[in-house]
Design a protein around this motif. Sequence first.
Motif, short mmCIF file in Angstrom:
data_model
loop_
_atom_site.label_atom_id
_atom_site.label_comp_id
_atom_site.label_asym_id
_atom_site.label_seq_id
_atom_site.Cartn_x
_atom_site.Cartn_y
_atom_site.Cartn_z
N PHE A 187 0.83 -1.22 0.00
CA PHE A 187 0.00 0.00 0.00
C PHE A 187 0.86 1.27 0.00
N HIS A 188 2.07 1.19 0.54
CA HIS A 188 2.94 2.38 0.64
C HIS A 188 4.03 2.40 -0.42
N GLY A 199 3.71 3.03 -3.75
CA GLY A 199 3.54 3.91 -4.92
C GLY A 199 2.93 3.18 -6.10
N GLU A 238 0.02 1.45 -8.36
CA GLU A 238 -1.40 1.73 -8.58
C GLU A 238 -2.17 0.52 -8.05
N LYS A 256 -10.76 6.74 -4.91
CA LYS A 256 -9.40 6.65 -4.37
C LYS A 256 -9.30 7.41 -3.05
N PHE A 279 -6.82 7.48 0.97
CA PHE A 279 -5.64 6.97 1.68
C PHE A 279 -6.07 5.79 2.54
N ASP A 285 -4.51 2.60 5.08
CA ASP A 285 -3.36 2.03 5.77
C ASP A 285 -3.79 0.71 6.42
N LYS A 312 -3.36 12.62 4.04
CA LYS A 312 -2.31 11.94 3.26
C LYS A 312 -2.79 11.70 1.84
N GLU A 313 -1.86 11.61 0.90
CA GLU A 313 -2.16 11.40 -0.51
C GLU A 313 -2.93 10.08 -0.70
N ASN A 334 -3.90 6.55 -1.90
CA ASN A 334 -2.95 5.54 -2.42
C ASN A 334 -3.64 4.25 -2.90
N VAL A 335 -4.96 4.12 -2.61
CA VAL A 335 -5.66 2.88 -2.98
C VAL A 335 -7.04 3.19 -3.58
#
Length: 312
Positions: free
Chosen positions: A182-183, A185, A187, A259, A261, A263, A285-286, A288-289
Amino acid sequence: MMTKVILDVDTGIDDALAIIYGIESKKVDLVGITTVNGNVPLHMVNKNTRKVLQLIGRTDIQVYPGADRPLLREPEHEYRVHGTDGIGNALDDVHLEEAEDNMFAPDFIIEQAKKYKGDLTVILVGPVTNLALALRKEPKIAEWIKEVIIMGGLVSEAGKGNKLPNSEFNIFADAESAAIVFHSGLEVTLVSLDVTMKTFMNLEHIEKLKGTKYYDFVLNSTEVFRGFSQKRYKKNGCALHDPLTVGYFIDPSYIKTEKYFVDVETVSPLGYGQTICDFRNIWEKEPNVNICVDVDAERFVNDFIETLKQAK
Ligand code: RIB
Ligand code: CA
Protein backbone atom coordinates in the motif's frame (compact mmCIF):
# COMPACT_ATOMS: atom_id res chain seq x y z
CA MET A 1 -2.47 -5.96 -27.61
CA MET A 2 -3.78 -7.39 -24.32
CA THR A 3 -2.06 -6.38 -21.09
CA LYS A 4 0.04 -9.22 -19.67
CA VAL A 5 -1.15 -10.68 -16.37
CA ILE A 6 0.38 -12.54 -13.46
CA LEU A 7 -2.20 -14.18 -11.20
CA ASP A 8 -0.95 -14.72 -7.62
CA VAL A 9 -2.98 -17.36 -5.78
CA ASP A 10 -3.37 -19.32 -2.52
CA THR A 11 -5.51 -22.02 -4.15
CA GLY A 12 -8.24 -22.38 -2.27
CA ILE A 13 -11.64 -23.00 -3.75
CA ASP A 14 -12.45 -19.49 -4.94
CA ASP A 15 -8.89 -19.14 -6.27
CA ALA A 16 -9.55 -22.25 -8.37
CA LEU A 17 -12.78 -20.70 -9.66
CA ALA A 18 -10.87 -17.49 -10.47
CA ILE A 19 -8.21 -19.40 -12.44
CA ILE A 20 -10.89 -21.24 -14.45
CA TYR A 21 -12.89 -18.05 -15.04
CA GLY A 22 -9.87 -15.99 -16.09
CA ILE A 23 -8.62 -18.58 -18.56
CA GLU A 24 -12.03 -19.51 -19.98
CA SER A 25 -12.87 -15.80 -20.47
CA LYS A 26 -10.12 -15.70 -23.14
CA LYS A 27 -9.57 -12.08 -21.98
CA VAL A 28 -6.63 -12.65 -19.64
CA ASP A 29 -3.17 -12.95 -21.24
CA LEU A 30 -1.67 -14.97 -18.39
CA VAL A 31 2.18 -15.03 -18.47
CA GLY A 32 2.26 -17.21 -15.33
CA ILE A 33 0.67 -18.07 -12.01
CA THR A 34 2.56 -17.43 -8.77
CA THR A 35 1.65 -19.23 -5.57
CA VAL A 36 1.77 -18.21 -1.93
CA ASN A 37 1.07 -19.69 1.51
CA GLY A 38 -2.45 -18.68 2.47
CA ASN A 39 -5.65 -20.71 2.70
CA VAL A 40 -3.49 -23.82 2.98
CA PRO A 41 0.30 -24.43 3.13
CA LEU A 42 2.33 -23.63 0.00
CA HIS A 43 2.91 -27.25 -1.06
CA MET A 44 -0.87 -27.78 -1.20
CA VAL A 45 -1.38 -24.48 -3.05
CA ASN A 46 1.16 -25.60 -5.67
CA LYS A 47 -0.51 -28.99 -6.09
CA ASN A 48 -4.03 -27.53 -6.22
CA THR A 49 -3.06 -24.87 -8.76
CA ARG A 50 -1.41 -27.43 -11.04
CA LYS A 51 -4.42 -29.79 -10.71
CA VAL A 52 -6.80 -26.99 -11.71
CA LEU A 53 -4.64 -26.15 -14.77
CA GLN A 54 -4.75 -29.86 -15.69
CA LEU A 55 -8.57 -29.84 -15.31
CA ILE A 56 -8.74 -26.83 -17.66
CA GLY A 57 -6.28 -28.40 -20.10
CA ARG A 58 -3.74 -25.57 -19.76
CA THR A 59 -0.67 -27.23 -18.24
CA ASP A 60 1.31 -24.98 -20.62
CA ILE A 61 0.76 -22.19 -18.07
CA GLN A 62 3.68 -22.30 -15.66
CA VAL A 63 3.36 -22.16 -11.86
CA TYR A 64 6.02 -20.26 -9.88
CA PRO A 65 6.15 -21.17 -6.18
CA GLY A 66 6.54 -18.26 -3.77
CA ALA A 67 6.62 -17.56 -0.06
CA ASP A 68 5.81 -20.49 2.20
CA ARG A 69 5.04 -18.20 5.15
CA PRO A 70 4.15 -14.56 5.89
CA LEU A 71 6.93 -11.98 6.32
CA LEU A 72 6.77 -11.93 10.11
CA ARG A 73 3.70 -13.58 11.65
CA GLU A 74 3.11 -17.34 11.96
CA PRO A 75 1.07 -18.94 9.12
CA GLU A 76 -2.64 -19.37 9.86
CA HIS A 77 -4.65 -21.51 7.38
CA GLU A 78 -8.38 -21.76 6.58
CA TYR A 79 -9.20 -25.49 6.30
CA ARG A 80 -12.70 -24.76 7.70
CA VAL A 81 -13.60 -23.00 4.46
CA HIS A 82 -11.46 -24.75 1.85
CA GLY A 83 -11.33 -28.31 3.18
CA THR A 84 -8.36 -30.41 4.30
CA ASP A 85 -6.60 -30.17 0.92
CA GLY A 86 -7.70 -26.64 -0.03
CA ILE A 87 -10.04 -27.48 -2.92
CA GLY A 88 -12.67 -29.51 -1.12
CA ASN A 89 -10.94 -32.77 -2.16
CA ALA A 90 -12.65 -32.35 -5.53
CA LEU A 91 -9.59 -33.31 -7.61
CA ASP A 92 -8.26 -36.25 -5.60
CA ASP A 93 -8.26 -38.42 -8.72
CA VAL A 94 -6.13 -36.00 -10.77
CA HIS A 95 -2.58 -37.34 -11.15
CA LEU A 96 0.24 -34.77 -11.44
CA GLU A 97 3.54 -35.21 -13.30
CA GLU A 98 6.78 -34.00 -11.63
CA ALA A 99 6.64 -30.19 -11.27
CA GLU A 100 8.97 -28.01 -13.39
CA ASP A 101 11.74 -26.38 -11.35
CA ASN A 102 10.51 -22.80 -11.85
CA MET A 103 12.01 -19.65 -10.38
CA PHE A 104 10.89 -18.15 -7.06
CA ALA A 105 7.67 -16.17 -7.51
CA PRO A 106 9.03 -12.76 -6.42
CA ASP A 107 11.88 -13.16 -8.95
CA PHE A 108 9.34 -14.02 -11.67
CA ILE A 109 7.32 -10.89 -10.81
CA ILE A 110 10.48 -8.74 -11.10
CA GLU A 111 11.54 -10.45 -14.36
CA GLN A 112 8.13 -9.94 -16.00
CA ALA A 113 7.73 -6.38 -14.69
CA LYS A 114 11.09 -5.50 -16.29
CA LYS A 115 10.18 -7.30 -19.54
CA TYR A 116 6.70 -5.75 -19.86
CA LYS A 117 7.32 -2.29 -18.39
CA GLY A 118 4.00 -0.44 -18.18
CA ASP A 119 2.11 -3.39 -19.63
CA LEU A 120 1.90 -5.89 -16.76
CA THR A 121 -0.98 -6.19 -14.31
CA VAL A 122 -0.58 -8.36 -11.20
CA ILE A 123 -3.82 -9.76 -9.80
CA LEU A 124 -3.40 -11.05 -6.23
CA VAL A 125 -6.09 -13.19 -4.64
CA GLY A 126 -4.16 -14.38 -1.60
CA PRO A 127 -1.78 -12.81 0.94
CA VAL A 128 0.51 -10.33 -0.85
CA THR A 129 3.80 -11.72 0.50
CA ASN A 130 5.32 -12.40 -2.95
CA LEU A 131 4.73 -8.84 -4.16
CA ALA A 132 6.14 -7.37 -0.92
CA LEU A 133 9.31 -9.49 -1.30
CA ALA A 134 9.61 -8.43 -4.96
CA LEU A 135 9.29 -4.76 -3.95
CA ARG A 136 12.01 -5.14 -1.30
CA LYS A 137 14.35 -6.80 -3.82
CA GLU A 138 13.62 -4.42 -6.74
CA PRO A 139 11.70 -1.24 -5.71
CA LYS A 140 11.61 -0.10 -9.38
CA ILE A 141 8.79 -2.58 -10.06
CA ALA A 142 6.50 0.01 -8.46
CA GLU A 143 7.03 2.10 -11.63
CA TRP A 144 7.22 -0.82 -14.07
CA ILE A 145 3.98 -2.60 -13.04
CA LYS A 146 0.90 -0.98 -14.62
CA GLU A 147 -1.44 -1.84 -11.71
CA VAL A 148 -2.09 -4.39 -9.01
CA ILE A 149 -5.59 -5.64 -8.25
CA ILE A 150 -5.85 -7.22 -4.82
CA MET A 151 -8.65 -9.28 -3.31
CA GLY A 152 -8.60 -8.24 0.32
CA GLY A 153 -9.62 -6.00 3.14
CA LEU A 154 -12.80 -4.37 4.37
CA VAL A 155 -13.27 -0.59 4.16
CA SER A 156 -16.88 0.43 4.78
CA GLU A 157 -18.68 -2.46 6.42
CA ALA A 158 -17.29 -2.17 9.96
CA GLY A 159 -17.54 -5.39 11.96
CA LYS A 160 -18.12 -7.62 8.92
CA GLY A 161 -14.67 -9.11 8.56
CA ASN A 162 -14.08 -12.84 8.08
CA LYS A 163 -10.98 -13.32 10.29
CA LEU A 164 -11.42 -10.62 12.94
CA PRO A 165 -14.45 -8.34 13.20
CA ASN A 166 -12.66 -5.75 11.04
CA SER A 167 -10.09 -7.91 9.25
CA GLU A 168 -10.30 -9.94 6.03
CA PHE A 169 -8.28 -13.17 5.59
CA ASN A 170 -5.76 -12.19 2.86
CA ILE A 171 -4.65 -9.03 4.63
CA PHE A 172 -4.86 -10.67 8.08
CA ALA A 173 -2.64 -13.48 6.81
CA ASP A 174 0.25 -11.03 6.20
CA ALA A 175 -0.56 -7.43 7.20
CA GLU A 176 3.09 -6.33 7.04
CA SER A 177 3.29 -7.31 3.37
CA ALA A 178 0.06 -5.45 2.66
CA ALA A 179 1.49 -2.33 4.33
CA ILE A 180 4.60 -2.55 2.12
CA VAL A 181 2.39 -2.81 -1.00
CA PHE A 182 0.00 0.00 0.00
CA HIS A 183 2.94 2.38 0.64
CA SER A 184 4.95 1.39 -2.45
CA GLY A 185 3.54 3.91 -4.92
CA LEU A 186 2.02 1.08 -7.01
CA GLU A 187 -1.40 1.73 -8.58
CA VAL A 188 -3.48 -0.45 -6.23
CA THR A 189 -7.14 -1.46 -6.46
CA LEU A 190 -8.49 -3.28 -3.40
CA VAL A 191 -11.44 -5.58 -4.18
CA SER A 192 -12.68 -5.94 -0.62
CA LEU A 193 -15.32 -7.94 1.22
CA ASP A 194 -17.57 -4.87 0.93
CA VAL A 195 -18.23 -5.91 -2.69
CA THR A 196 -17.16 -9.56 -2.89
CA MET A 197 -19.67 -10.65 -0.24
CA LYS A 198 -22.42 -9.40 -2.56
CA THR A 199 -21.33 -11.73 -5.39
CA PHE A 200 -22.82 -14.87 -3.92
CA MET A 201 -23.00 -18.04 -6.04
CA ASN A 202 -25.79 -20.30 -4.75
CA LEU A 203 -26.96 -23.80 -5.75
CA GLU A 204 -29.35 -22.35 -8.33
CA HIS A 205 -26.41 -20.71 -10.10
CA ILE A 206 -24.37 -23.94 -9.92
CA GLU A 207 -27.25 -26.00 -11.37
CA LYS A 208 -27.06 -23.81 -14.51
CA LEU A 209 -23.70 -25.54 -15.17
CA LYS A 210 -25.27 -29.02 -15.20
CA GLY A 211 -24.02 -31.08 -18.16
CA THR A 212 -21.11 -28.73 -18.83
CA LYS A 213 -17.34 -29.11 -18.33
CA TYR A 214 -17.05 -27.61 -14.84
CA TYR A 215 -20.32 -28.65 -13.17
CA ASP A 216 -18.84 -31.51 -11.13
CA PHE A 217 -15.83 -29.53 -10.00
CA VAL A 218 -17.84 -26.45 -9.00
CA LEU A 219 -20.48 -28.51 -7.15
CA ASN A 220 -18.01 -30.80 -5.39
CA SER A 221 -15.22 -28.31 -4.62
CA THR A 222 -17.62 -25.76 -3.10
CA GLU A 223 -19.41 -28.20 -0.78
CA VAL A 224 -17.20 -27.39 2.24
CA PHE A 225 -17.21 -23.64 1.43
CA ARG A 226 -21.01 -23.67 1.07
CA GLY A 227 -21.43 -25.60 4.30
CA PHE A 228 -19.31 -23.00 6.12
CA SER A 229 -21.37 -20.17 4.60
CA GLN A 230 -24.58 -21.91 5.69
CA LYS A 231 -23.31 -21.99 9.27
CA ARG A 232 -21.87 -18.45 9.38
CA TYR A 233 -24.16 -16.54 7.02
CA LYS A 234 -27.21 -18.88 6.95
CA LYS A 235 -26.86 -19.00 3.13
CA ASN A 236 -25.83 -22.11 1.14
CA GLY A 237 -23.39 -20.80 -1.43
CA CYS A 238 -20.03 -19.09 -1.72
CA ALA A 239 -18.94 -15.52 -2.17
CA LEU A 240 -16.94 -15.18 -5.41
CA HIS A 241 -14.13 -13.19 -3.75
CA ASP A 242 -11.34 -14.17 -6.16
CA PRO A 243 -13.39 -14.47 -9.37
CA LEU A 244 -14.74 -10.91 -8.89
CA THR A 245 -11.16 -9.67 -8.54
CA VAL A 246 -10.32 -11.19 -11.93
CA GLY A 247 -13.68 -9.90 -13.20
CA TYR A 248 -12.65 -6.34 -12.35
CA PHE A 249 -9.61 -6.78 -14.63
CA ILE A 250 -11.79 -8.24 -17.42
CA ASP A 251 -14.49 -5.57 -17.13
CA PRO A 252 -13.89 -2.72 -14.63
CA SER A 253 -17.50 -1.60 -15.11
CA TYR A 254 -18.61 -4.33 -12.68
CA ILE A 255 -17.27 -2.21 -9.80
CA LYS A 256 -17.39 1.48 -8.85
CA THR A 257 -14.12 2.63 -7.27
CA GLU A 258 -12.92 5.78 -5.49
CA LYS A 259 -9.40 6.65 -4.37
CA TYR A 260 -8.56 7.32 -0.72
CA PHE A 261 -5.64 6.97 1.68
CA VAL A 262 -5.68 3.45 3.10
CA ASP A 263 -3.36 2.03 5.77
CA VAL A 264 -3.08 -1.38 7.45
CA GLU A 265 -3.07 -2.20 11.16
CA THR A 266 -0.02 -4.37 11.96
CA VAL A 267 0.18 -4.05 15.76
CA SER A 268 -3.18 -4.30 17.56
CA PRO A 269 -4.28 -7.84 18.47
CA LEU A 270 -7.89 -6.66 18.13
CA GLY A 271 -7.46 -5.23 14.65
CA TYR A 272 -4.42 -6.92 13.07
CA GLY A 273 -4.85 -6.80 9.28
CA GLN A 274 -7.58 -4.14 9.35
CA THR A 275 -7.55 -1.94 6.21
CA ILE A 276 -8.33 1.56 7.43
CA CYS A 277 -9.78 3.87 4.77
CA ASP A 278 -9.52 7.60 5.53
CA PHE A 279 -12.80 8.70 3.87
CA ARG A 280 -12.70 12.07 5.66
CA ASN A 281 -8.99 12.70 4.91
CA ILE A 282 -8.30 13.17 8.65
CA TRP A 283 -4.65 12.15 8.19
CA GLU A 284 -4.36 14.53 5.18
CA LYS A 285 -2.31 11.94 3.26
CA GLU A 286 -2.16 11.40 -0.51
CA PRO A 287 -4.78 8.81 -1.64
CA ASN A 288 -2.95 5.54 -2.42
CA VAL A 289 -5.66 2.88 -2.98
CA ASN A 290 -8.69 2.59 -5.27
CA ILE A 291 -11.35 1.15 -2.98
CA CYS A 292 -14.60 -0.45 -4.14
CA VAL A 293 -17.82 1.38 -3.27
CA ASP A 294 -20.37 -0.53 -5.36
CA VAL A 295 -20.70 -3.65 -7.52
CA ASP A 296 -23.10 -4.86 -10.22
CA ALA A 297 -23.26 -8.21 -8.43
CA GLU A 298 -26.07 -9.88 -10.36
CA ARG A 299 -24.50 -9.08 -13.74
CA PHE A 300 -21.11 -10.32 -12.57
CA VAL A 301 -22.38 -13.64 -11.13
CA ASN A 302 -24.42 -14.30 -14.28
CA ASP A 303 -21.44 -13.48 -16.53
CA PHE A 304 -19.21 -15.71 -14.37
CA ILE A 305 -21.62 -18.66 -14.75
CA GLU A 306 -22.02 -18.05 -18.50
CA THR A 307 -18.23 -17.97 -18.95
CA LEU A 308 -17.84 -21.36 -17.26
CA LYS A 309 -20.93 -22.74 -19.01
CA GLN A 310 -19.61 -22.10 -22.53
CA ALA A 311 -16.27 -23.80 -21.82
CA LYS A 312 -15.40 -26.77 -24.03
O1 RIB B 1 -11.19 -13.40 2.43
C1 RIB B 1 -11.33 -14.13 1.25
C2 RIB B 1 -10.00 -14.41 0.64
O2 RIB B 1 -9.22 -15.23 1.52
C3 RIB B 1 -10.11 -15.23 -0.66
O3 RIB B 1 -9.04 -14.90 -1.50
C4 RIB B 1 -9.96 -16.64 -0.19
O4 RIB B 1 -9.47 -17.51 -1.21
C5 RIB B 1 -8.94 -16.48 0.90
O5 RIB B 1 -7.65 -16.44 0.27
CA1 CA C 1 -7.56 -16.69 -2.31
